[in-house]
Write an enzyme that holds these catalytic residues in place. Structure first.
Site, PDB file in Angstrom:
ATOM      1  N   ASP A 210      32.047  -3.498   0.229  1.00 43.90           N
ATOM      2  CA  ASP A 210      31.119  -3.343  -1.432  1.00 43.90           C
ATOM      3  C   ASP A 210      30.815  -1.996  -0.582  1.00 43.90           C
ATOM      4  OD1 ASP A 210      30.364  -2.988  -3.942  1.00 43.90           O
ATOM      5  OD2 ASP A 210      28.122  -2.841  -2.538  1.00 43.90           O
ATOM      6  N   GLU A 255      41.348 -10.281  15.698  1.00 43.70           N
ATOM      7  CA  GLU A 255      41.424 -11.494  16.237  1.00 43.70           C
ATOM      8  C   GLU A 255      41.247 -13.482  16.180  1.00 43.70           C
ATOM      9  OE1 GLU A 255      37.212 -11.738  18.168  1.00 43.70           O
ATOM     10  OE2 GLU A 255      37.841  -9.507  18.426  1.00 43.70           O
TER      11      GLU A 255
HETATM   12  C1  NOJ Z   1      29.588  -1.684  -6.224  1.00 45.18           C
HETATM   13  C2  NOJ Z   1      29.111  -3.517  -6.789  1.00 45.18           C
HETATM   14  O1  NOJ Z   1      30.863  -3.513  -7.214  1.00 45.18           O
HETATM   15  C3  NOJ Z   1      28.235  -2.653  -8.224  1.00 45.18           C
HETATM   16  O2  NOJ Z   1      28.275  -4.540  -8.903  1.00 45.18           O
HETATM   17  C4  NOJ Z   1      27.579  -3.077  -7.223  1.00 45.18           C
HETATM   18  O3  NOJ Z   1      26.207  -2.687  -8.454  1.00 45.18           O
HETATM   19  C5  NOJ Z   1      27.927  -1.368  -6.502  1.00 45.18           C
HETATM   20  N1  NOJ Z   1      28.928  -1.965  -5.599  1.00 45.18           N
HETATM   21  C6  NOJ Z   1      26.128  -1.602  -5.803  1.00 45.18           C
HETATM   22  O4  NOJ Z   1      26.637  -2.540  -4.589  1.00 45.18           O
END
Ligand code: NOJ
Length: 527
Positions: A210, A255
């Site tokens: 993310d 790994e």
């Molecule tokens: C991207 C994620 O897909 C989204 O749902 C989230 O709100 C933001 N990143 C923040 O983590």
């Protein structure tokens, strides 16, 4: 023949855990619910599953606010459920990717709670990004340390109470409940390396990272002064230091045996930047959101496909394609044309699938698209949970409309998503009775049957398709390309066009002889 790692041409199905299937009857999806529905995913014919965060979380941002990276939230199950899920997923011949959220934690994470309790300058605060404010216009007044906005609306800084009327500010690129980590602190790096190993040891096949480009911020914390927050070489995203982190993560993945992989959620505004993440010792893949952003036009599709292929070409990585996700308006609804031919969005969504599945690389599907679910646009305000709605004071509806629970069976809410009598966490439209998996499974004209057919054919053809794509001449409203034995033809216009040579294998709507109708796609066996 060289063995191709599974992820290079996988079809990955995104499960928004909270909305997939609710086994324990609390109105929210859970890991046992996923286990109980693996047959649907196997029959659909996907290769891998990506689970959105199921970790302990107050769900201020649907779980992208993690309070414990090594545990399952009780709403979603237990670690034992997770282990059982991994075993079942593998027994179904599928792979499992989990989300990892390294840019920020929840404000309920013990580290952030410790930071709040500790004084400015302490090691506890050094795990996050705390800064003094700037003097305001009036005496005693304070402004945030800089002008950075939160991606969800409002400022990216919140002030804490350090007593005596004073207080530092902490950075949160997203909601105030999502404080950003300080990745310049080695403790943070070590913690995440350990978290990766924790889930790798439990058998996951990969990670979706993310906000992968956001970990490091420019240390001067200068103002954006009107520049877009995502600007290349700006202070917030894609700082050079981030690559060292992913090099280390790659070594950890390597790994472990079994082709473990990582795909980054990287929003960049240039192919050069994107390519850096895909160096051979870094990430295996990054999301390319180009198709999702393109309008319904052959020229637009062709341009984004060319650009996306060009972006990854020098890296040797496989491209990735996506039409919908838990962050965007469902593509069926994006393809609507107010006042246009009724059902046009469905015809377009069917045609778009053939495009998606015939491109080289991997395709990411979002749960519910196989049922032809539309965006739910009429959720009542009081039901909305996305922080975007609250932080923009309702100006933006937010992303709840694509997160409405899946309809599995029956004639009324909860449509088999939850046990009968339970209210799902978001209300489900009354007219979804005809959209359930049960209703579509035995109907050969359903969207579900169409998805199954297309995925099965992709699987049969996969081994014979070269990774290169060759454009063929086509009328302006259409695009034709070929990959060895497969030719794909998509007509985005309204009028029929003559098909390229070949024997039709699959079409999104009936052909008129050798004509491809408008808003239709076909796969043909190249002569
Ligand atoms: C991207 C994620 O897909 C989204 O749902 C989230 O709100 C933001 N990143 C923040 O983590």
């Amino acid at each position: 023949m060289t063995r191709i790692p599974w992820w290079r041409d996988a079809v990955v199905y995104e499960i928004y855990v909270r909305s997939f299937a609710d086994a324990d009857g609390n109105g929210e999806g859970d890991l046992q619910g996923i286990r109980s529905r693996l047959g649907h995913l196997r029959d659909l014919g996907v290769d891998a599953l990506w689970l959105t965060p199921f970790y302990r979380s107050p769900l201020a941002d649907g779980g992208y606010d993690v309070a414990d990276y090594r545990d399952v939230d009780p709403r979603f199950g237990t670690l034992d459920d997770f282990d059982a899920l991994v075993a079942d997923v593998h027994a179904h011949g599928l792979r499992l990717i989990v989300d990892i959220v390294p840019n920020h934690s929840s404000d309920r994470h013990p580290w952030f709670q410790e930071a709040l309790a500790a004084p400015p300058g302490s090691p506890e605060r050094a795990r996050y990004i705390f800064r003094p404010g700037r003097p305001g216009e009036r005496p005693g007044e304070e402004q945030p340390p800089n002008d950075w906005p939160s991606a969800f609306g409002g400022p990216a800084w919140t002030r804490v109470d350090d007593g005596a009327g004073g207080g530092e500010w902490y950075l949160h690129l997203y909601a105030r409940e999502q404080p950003d980590f300080n990745w310049r602190n080695p403790e943070v790096r070590h913690e995440f390396e350990d978290v990766l190993r924790f889930w790798l040891d439990r058998g996951v096949d990969g990670f979706r990272i993310d906000v992968a480009a956001g970990l490091f911020k420019d240390e001067s914390f200068g103002d954006l002064a009107g520049r877009d927050r995502r600007v290349a070489n700006g202070p917030i995203y894609s700082r050079p230091e981030v690559h060292e982190v992913y090099r280390k993560w790659r070594r950890i993945l390597d790994e472990y045996g079994g082709d473990r992989m990582a795909i980054g959620e990287v929003w960049t505004d240039g192919p050069e930047d994107l390519a850096l993440y895909l160096r051979p010792d870094e990430l295996h893949q990054v999301f390319q959101f180009d198709l999702q952003l393109a309008s319904w036009s052959a020229t637009a599709f062709r341009d984004v496909i060319d650009a996306a292929l060009k972006a990854v070409a020098p890296t040797g990585a496989a491209p990735t394609w996506v039409l919908s996700s838990h962050d965007s308006i469902r593509h069926l609804t994006r393809y609507e044309r107010p006042g246009g031919i009724p059902g046009i969005e469905r015809a377009r969504a069917k045609a778009a699938l053939l495009l998606l599945l015939s491109l080289p690389g991997s395709a990411y599907l979002y749960q519910g698209e196989e049922l032809g679910l539309p965006e739910v646009t009429d959720l009542p305000d009081e039901a909305r949970q996305d922080p975007i709605f609250e932080r923009t004071c309702g100006e933006l509806a937010g992303r709840d409309g694509c997160r409405v629970p899946l309809p599995w069976s029956g004639r009324a809410e909860p449509f088999g998503f939850s046990p009968a009598g339970v209210r799902p966490w978001l209300p489900m439209p009354r007219d979804w009775a005809s959209m359930t998996v049960e209703a579509q499974a035995s109907d050969p004209s359903s969207m579900l049957a169409y998805y199954r057919g297309a995925l099965a054919m992709r699987r049969r053809l996969a081994g014979d398709l070269p990774e290169e794509l060759e454009w063929l001449d086509s009328p302006d409203t259409a695009l034709f390309f070929r990959r060895g034995p497969l030719t794909c033809a998509l007509n985005c216009g309204e009028n029929p066009v003559r098909l390229p040579p070949g024997t039709p294998l699959l079409t999104s709507a009936p052909l008129y002889g050798d004509l491809l109708p408008g808003n239709t796609a076909a796969w043909l066996r190249t002569p």
